[in-house]
Design a protein around this motif. Structure first.
Motif, PDB file in Angstrom:
ATOM      1  N   UNK A  14      63.596  41.364  49.303  1.00 18.93           N
ATOM      2  CA  UNK A  14      62.033  41.555  48.872  1.00 18.93           C
ATOM      3  C   UNK A  14      61.548  42.837  49.844  1.00 18.93           C
ATOM      4  N   UNK A  15      62.244  43.466  50.880  1.00 20.35           N
ATOM      5  CA  UNK A  15      61.628  44.567  51.550  1.00 20.35           C
ATOM      6  C   UNK A  15      62.495  45.724  51.218  1.00 20.35           C
ATOM      7  N   UNK A  16      61.721  46.723  50.638  1.00 17.53           N
ATOM      8  CA  UNK A  16      62.323  48.113  50.448  1.00 17.53           C
ATOM      9  C   UNK A  16      62.908  48.843  51.646  1.00 17.53           C
ATOM     10  N   UNK A  17      63.843  49.356  51.509  1.00 16.57           N
ATOM     11  CA  UNK A  17      64.657  49.873  50.334  1.00 16.57           C
ATOM     12  C   UNK A  17      65.897  48.726  49.967  1.00 16.57           C
ATOM     13  N   UNK A  18      65.907  47.745  50.737  1.00 13.90           N
ATOM     14  CA  UNK A  18      66.880  46.770  50.622  1.00 13.90           C
ATOM     15  C   UNK A  18      66.806  45.856  49.512  1.00 13.90           C
ATOM     16  N   UNK A  19      65.524  46.006  48.833  1.00 14.05           N
ATOM     17  CA  UNK A  19      65.044  45.270  47.787  1.00 14.05           C
ATOM     18  C   UNK A  19      66.085  45.630  46.440  1.00 14.05           C
ATOM     19  N   UNK A  75      71.327  49.549  46.774  1.00 14.98           N
ATOM     20  CA  UNK A  75      71.442  50.123  48.186  1.00 14.98           C
ATOM     21  C   UNK A  75      72.142  49.251  49.137  1.00 14.98           C
ATOM     22  N   UNK A  76      71.912  48.031  48.770  1.00 19.09           N
ATOM     23  CA  UNK A  76      72.651  46.922  49.416  1.00 19.09           C
ATOM     24  C   UNK A  76      74.148  47.141  49.277  1.00 19.09           C
ATOM     25  N   UNK A  77      74.597  47.384  48.077  1.00 14.27           N
ATOM     26  CA  UNK A  77      76.213  47.564  47.902  1.00 14.27           C
ATOM     27  C   UNK A  77      76.572  48.721  48.564  1.00 14.27           C
ATOM     28  N   UNK A  78      75.661  49.749  48.604  1.00 16.57           N
ATOM     29  CA  UNK A  78      76.142  51.071  49.069  1.00 16.57           C
ATOM     30  C   UNK A  78      76.299  50.938  50.765  1.00 16.57           C
ATOM     31  N   UNK A  79      75.225  50.202  51.182  1.00 17.24           N
ATOM     32  CA  UNK A  79      75.338  49.963  52.700  1.00 17.24           C
ATOM     33  C   UNK A  79      76.735  49.176  52.944  1.00 17.24           C
TER      34      UNK A  79
END
Length: 238
Positions: free
Chosen positions: A9-14, A18-22
């Protein structure tokens, strides 16, 4: 298992890209080699040695693909990517791992990560109220079944601090829990793990821990147990 969770719920991990990239930009082998305790790099959610473990599930380490995902997420200009906070509870190894990941994300993706450590009780309290972008957590099985791990990330689990909810995932875990056919259960868990670690990616597994035991040669029939339970009725000394 040792893993990192994302606040969805918190950008940019929303953004799931982005999550997969990390997750895809982290070399898990670096972590286990640094710790040098026999830990096993992990991309799946069910750990080695347990029914349902699938080593090919999850995202592999691939910096090129990770950068392409971040570009697709709208951050071709990395200077516009906001600084993310990575929190961990106070512990020397947690700090070493967090610093390693901080350096990997800077090198591999060009993004800035701010580290924050807190004492355990404060840490848990903040996870329940306002989780950071990324947080450290782990799980040790209560009973030897994949349900004990995958149930953690259901929408109604008190241990899910990601704010992530997926009806398909919940349904698969519920179906698997009531299924008696092992092959069908394995299929349910495979689909669930792919949603969890490849598609939505609210979590990034890092490694599976191990326990080292030193047993004298004169001890016969020492019980070996992945659950760390040791019945000594058959043990004897030479």
């Amino acid at each position: 298992i040792y893993y990192y969770g994302f606040n969805v719920n918190k950008a940019p991990t929303s953004n799931p890209l982005v999550r997969r990239a990390i997750s895809q930009s982290i070399d898990r082998k670096q972590l286990t080699e640094m710790l040098a305790g026999g830990q096993v790099p992990l991309t799946s959610w069910v750990p080695p040695g347990m029914f349902g473990y699938q080593p090919d599930v999850g995202v592999d380490y691939n910096v090129k693909k990770a950068n392409e995902l971040l570009d697709k997420a709208g951050y071709k200009d990395r200077s516009k990517f906001p600084t993310v906070t990575l929190s961990y509870n106070t512990n020397d190894n947690h700090k070493r791992i967090a610093e390693n990941i901080q350096a990997q994300l800077k090198k591999n993706l060009g993004i800035k990560v701010e580290l924050k450590n807190e004492e355990w009780k404060v840490y848990l309290s903040n996870l329940k109220v306002d989780p950071p972008n990324i947080y450290r957590m782990g799980w040790l099985a209560d009973f030897p079944d994949p349900d004990n791990f995958l149930n953690l990330m259901t929408s109604y689990s008190d241990n899910n601090h990601t704010n992530w909810k997926n009806e398909d995932f919940d349904k698969l875990i519920e179906q698997a829990a009531s299924e008696t056919d092992p092959s069908k259960r394995k299929d349910y868990y495979s689909k669930a793990q792919k949603i969890l670690t490849e598609l939505d990616v609210p979590v990034a597994p890092m490694f599976s821990s191990v326990v080292q035991k030193l047993v004298a040669p004169r001890v016969k029939n020492f019980p070996s147990s992945s659950m760390s339970r040791y019945p000594f009725k058959d043990v004897s000394l030479k």
